[in-house]
Design a protein around this motif. Structure first.
Motif, mmCIF file in Angstrom:
data_model
loop_
_atom_site.group_PDB
_atom_site.id
_atom_site.type_symbol
_atom_site.label_atom_id
_atom_site.label_comp_id
_atom_site.label_asym_id
_atom_site.label_seq_id
_atom_site.Cartn_x
_atom_site.Cartn_y
_atom_site.Cartn_z
ATOM 1 N N CYS A 93 0.865 -1.177 0.000
ATOM 2 C CA CYS A 93 0.000 0.000 0.000
ATOM 3 C C CYS A 93 0.904 1.230 0.000
ATOM 4 C CB CYS A 93 -0.903 -0.020 1.223
ATOM 5 S SG CYS A 93 -1.991 1.399 1.340
ATOM 6 N N ILE A 94 0.744 2.118 -1.001
ATOM 7 C CA ILE A 94 1.597 3.297 -1.140
ATOM 8 C C ILE A 94 0.732 4.543 -1.100
ATOM 9 C CG2 ILE A 94 3.321 4.461 -2.560
ATOM 10 C CD1 ILE A 94 3.903 1.753 -3.875
ATOM 11 N N GLY A 95 1.070 5.470 -0.182
ATOM 12 C CA GLY A 95 0.294 6.690 0.020
ATOM 13 C C GLY A 95 0.576 7.770 -1.010
ATOM 14 N N LYS A 96 -0.257 8.800 -1.006
ATOM 15 C CA LYS A 96 -0.223 9.894 -1.975
ATOM 16 C C LYS A 96 1.124 10.618 -1.980
ATOM 17 C CE LYS A 96 -2.661 14.144 -3.113
ATOM 18 N NZ LYS A 96 -3.716 15.068 -2.694
ATOM 19 N N GLY A 97 1.639 10.860 -3.180
ATOM 20 C CA GLY A 97 2.841 11.657 -3.342
ATOM 21 C C GLY A 97 4.145 10.960 -3.002
ATOM 22 N N SER A 98 4.129 9.666 -2.795
ATOM 23 C CA SER A 98 5.347 8.940 -2.434
ATOM 24 C C SER A 98 6.158 8.598 -3.680
ATOM 25 C CB SER A 98 5.019 7.664 -1.665
ATOM 26 O OG SER A 98 4.474 8.004 -0.415
ATOM 27 N N ILE A 99 7.469 8.457 -3.477
ATOM 28 C CA ILE A 99 8.379 8.145 -4.571
ATOM 29 C C ILE A 99 9.174 6.904 -4.198
ATOM 30 C CG2 ILE A 99 10.371 8.941 -5.888
ATOM 31 C CD1 ILE A 99 9.403 11.810 -5.334
ATOM 32 N N ILE A 100 9.182 5.920 -5.097
ATOM 33 C CA ILE A 100 9.973 4.710 -4.920
ATOM 34 C C ILE A 100 11.115 4.788 -5.928
ATOM 35 C CG2 ILE A 100 9.941 2.191 -4.872
ATOM 36 C CD1 ILE A 100 7.922 3.501 -2.921
ATOM 37 N N GLY A 101 12.358 4.834 -5.442
ATOM 38 C CA GLY A 101 13.518 4.977 -6.311
ATOM 39 C C GLY A 101 13.783 3.736 -7.148
ATOM 40 N N ASP A 102 14.682 3.903 -8.104
ATOM 41 C CA ASP A 102 14.960 2.787 -8.997
ATOM 42 C C ASP A 102 15.702 1.659 -8.284
ATOM 43 O OD1 ASP A 102 17.206 4.375 -8.772
ATOM 44 O OD2 ASP A 102 17.812 4.171 -10.851
ATOM 45 N N ASN A 103 15.455 0.447 -8.754
ATOM 46 C CA ASN A 103 16.050 -0.786 -8.242
ATOM 47 C C ASN A 103 15.700 -1.078 -6.789
ATOM 48 O OD1 ASN A 103 17.330 -1.268 -10.741
ATOM 49 N ND2 ASN A 103 18.947 0.152 -10.162
ATOM 50 N N ALA A 104 14.565 -0.595 -6.323
ATOM 51 C CA ALA A 104 14.118 -0.904 -4.961
ATOM 52 C C ALA A 104 13.573 -2.328 -4.915
ATOM 53 C CB ALA A 104 13.041 0.078 -4.517
ATOM 54 N N ILE A 105 13.687 -2.961 -3.751
ATOM 55 C CA ILE A 105 13.093 -4.282 -3.532
ATOM 56 C C ILE A 105 12.055 -4.127 -2.434
ATOM 57 C CG2 ILE A 105 13.477 -6.649 -2.781
ATOM 58 C CD1 ILE A 105 16.329 -6.423 -3.878
ATOM 59 N N LEU A 106 10.799 -4.402 -2.760
ATOM 60 C CA LEU A 106 9.704 -4.295 -1.802
ATOM 61 C C LEU A 106 9.100 -5.680 -1.609
ATOM 62 C CD1 LEU A 106 8.046 -1.054 -3.220
ATOM 63 C CD2 LEU A 106 9.750 -1.248 -1.415
ATOM 64 N N ALA B 184 6.613 -7.511 0.056
ATOM 65 C CA ALA B 184 5.369 -7.268 0.786
ATOM 66 C C ALA B 184 4.653 -8.558 1.163
ATOM 67 C CB ALA B 184 4.455 -6.377 -0.038
ATOM 68 N N ARG B 185 5.371 -9.659 1.298
ATOM 69 C CA ARG B 185 4.715 -10.934 1.627
ATOM 70 C C ARG B 185 4.058 -10.897 2.992
ATOM 71 N NH1 ARG B 185 9.543 -14.911 0.053
ATOM 72 N NH2 ARG B 185 10.700 -13.116 0.827
ATOM 73 N N ALA B 186 4.590 -10.107 3.922
ATOM 74 C CA ALA B 186 3.938 -9.938 5.232
ATOM 75 C C ALA B 186 3.299 -8.566 5.337
ATOM 76 C CB ALA B 186 4.952 -10.142 6.359
ATOM 77 N N GLY B 187 3.349 -7.773 4.286
ATOM 78 C CA GLY B 187 2.684 -6.476 4.234
ATOM 79 C C GLY B 187 3.627 -5.294 4.405
ATOM 80 N N ILE B 188 3.503 -4.333 3.501
ATOM 81 C CA ILE B 188 4.236 -3.066 3.593
ATOM 82 C C ILE B 188 3.231 -1.950 3.402
ATOM 83 C CG2 ILE B 188 5.966 -1.549 2.563
ATOM 84 C CD1 ILE B 188 7.462 -4.010 1.600
ATOM 85 N N LYS B 189 3.207 -1.009 4.352
ATOM 86 C CA LYS B 189 2.347 0.169 4.243
ATOM 87 C C LYS B 189 3.250 1.395 4.233
ATOM 88 C CE LYS B 189 -1.657 2.422 6.307
ATOM 89 N NZ LYS B 189 -2.264 2.803 5.098
ATOM 90 N N ILE B 190 3.220 2.123 3.123
ATOM 91 C CA ILE B 190 4.026 3.323 2.952
ATOM 92 C C ILE B 190 3.092 4.517 2.994
ATOM 93 C CG2 ILE B 190 5.548 4.563 1.368
ATOM 94 C CD1 ILE B 190 6.427 1.801 0.282
ATOM 95 N N GLY B 191 3.401 5.487 3.863
ATOM 96 C CA GLY B 191 2.547 6.658 4.056
ATOM 97 C C GLY B 191 2.642 7.666 2.928
ATOM 98 N N LYS B 192 2.145 8.889 3.204
ATOM 99 C CA LYS B 192 2.126 9.966 2.216
ATOM 100 C C LYS B 192 3.478 10.668 2.162
ATOM 101 C CE LYS B 192 -2.761 10.804 2.962
ATOM 102 N NZ LYS B 192 -3.755 11.729 3.493
ATOM 103 N N ASN B 193 3.850 11.112 0.954
ATOM 104 C CA ASN B 193 5.062 11.906 0.719
ATOM 105 C C ASN B 193 6.325 11.242 1.264
ATOM 106 O OD1 ASN B 193 3.610 14.067 -0.558
ATOM 107 N ND2 ASN B 193 2.867 14.589 1.487
ATOM 108 N N VAL B 194 6.431 9.958 1.083
ATOM 109 C CA VAL B 194 7.613 9.194 1.498
ATOM 110 C C VAL B 194 8.560 9.112 0.308
ATOM 111 C CG1 VAL B 194 8.422 6.896 2.199
ATOM 112 C CG2 VAL B 194 6.354 7.860 3.214
#
Length: 192
Positions: free
Chosen positions: A106-119, A121-131
Motif C-alpha cells: 500500500c503506497i500513500g499519496k505523493g510517495s516516490i519509490i527509487g529505482d532498483n528498490a526491492i519491496l 510485501a509478503r507480510a505487508g508493507i504500508k508506505i505513508g504519504k510523501n515518502v
C-alpha cells in the motif's frame, strides 16, 4: 534511413509485444493465484495443479517486466489495475523495482519509490504519504530461520513494515521485518 526505421520498428514490436503479453496474461495469473488460495487443498483439479506449479512464476515474470517498462504512467497502470497494488495519486515508482506479493503493498499519496528498490510485501508493507525511498532501498518482511533444519520461514521471522508520512530512506538502506518508521524520520548512513 530505411535501416533506422526498420530497427526502430523492430524495437517497438519487441517492446510492445512484451507489454501486450503482460496485459493479456497478468489478470489471468492474478485471478488464478487468488482463487487457488481460496480453493485450498481439497479441490486438486488439473487447473489447480498447474496453478501450484506455474502461477508464482508468471506473476514474478510479469512484475519483472512491469518494473522495466520505461513509462511511469504505463507502469503505474499495470501495478494498480492488474497487480492490485493500492497506489494513491501522484505516486512515482521508478524502473527496476522488484515487488513481491503486490497485494500486500500500500503506497500513500505523493510517495516516490527509487529505482532498483526491492519491496518484499509478503507480510505487508504500508508506505505513508510523501515518502521518499531512494535508489536501491530494500524492504524485507520475511526471512529464513538459519537454525531450522529446512531453512524455513517461521512465524518468528516475518512481520509487516510500516513507514509513516514524510519519511526519507536514503540510498542502499535495508529495512527488515516488524519495523515501524515514525513520521518525518530520516534513515540513511551518516557521512562526516
Amino acid at each position: 534511413m530505411e535501416k533506422m526505421i526498420l530497427l526502430f520498428s523492430v524495437f517497438v514490436l519487441i517492446y510492445f509485444h512484451r507489454v501486450l503479453i503482460m496485459f493479456c496474461l497478468s489478470p489471468i495469473t492474478a485471478w488464478a493465484t487468488r482463487h487457488h488460495n481460496v480453493l485450498g487443498t481439497k479441490h486438486k483439479s488439473i487447473y489447480t495443479k498447474l496453478a501450484d506449479k506455474y502461477c508464482w512464476w508468471f506473476e514474478r515474470l510479469f512484475l519483472y517486466w512491469c518494473g522495466n517498462i520505461h513509462s511511469h504512467r504505463i507502469r503505474k497502470f499495470f501495478y494498480k489495475n492488474v497487480h492490485q497494488i493500492q497506489i494513491e495519486k501522484k505516486v512515482v515508482i521508478y524502473s527496476g523495482t522488484e515487488i513481491r506479493n503486490p497485494s500486500g503493498l500500500c503506497i500513500g499519496k505523493g510517495s516516490i519509490i527509487g529505482d532498483n528498490a526491492i519491496l518484499d510485501a509478503r507480510a505487508g508493507i504500508k508506505i505513508g504519504k510523501n515518502v521518499n525511498l531512494s535508489s536501491n532501498v530494500s524492504i524485507w518482511t520475511l526471512q529464513h530461520d538459519y537454525r531450522d533444519p529446512d531453512f524455513a520461514c517461521n512465524p518468528n521471522h516475518y512481520g509487516p513494515v510500516r513507514i509513516e508520512n514524510r519519511v526519507w530512506i536514503g540510498p542502499n538502506s535495508i529495512i527488515l521485518r516488524n519495523v515501524t518508521i515514525g513520521e518525518g524520520a530520516v534513515v540513511a548512513a551518516e557521512v562526516l
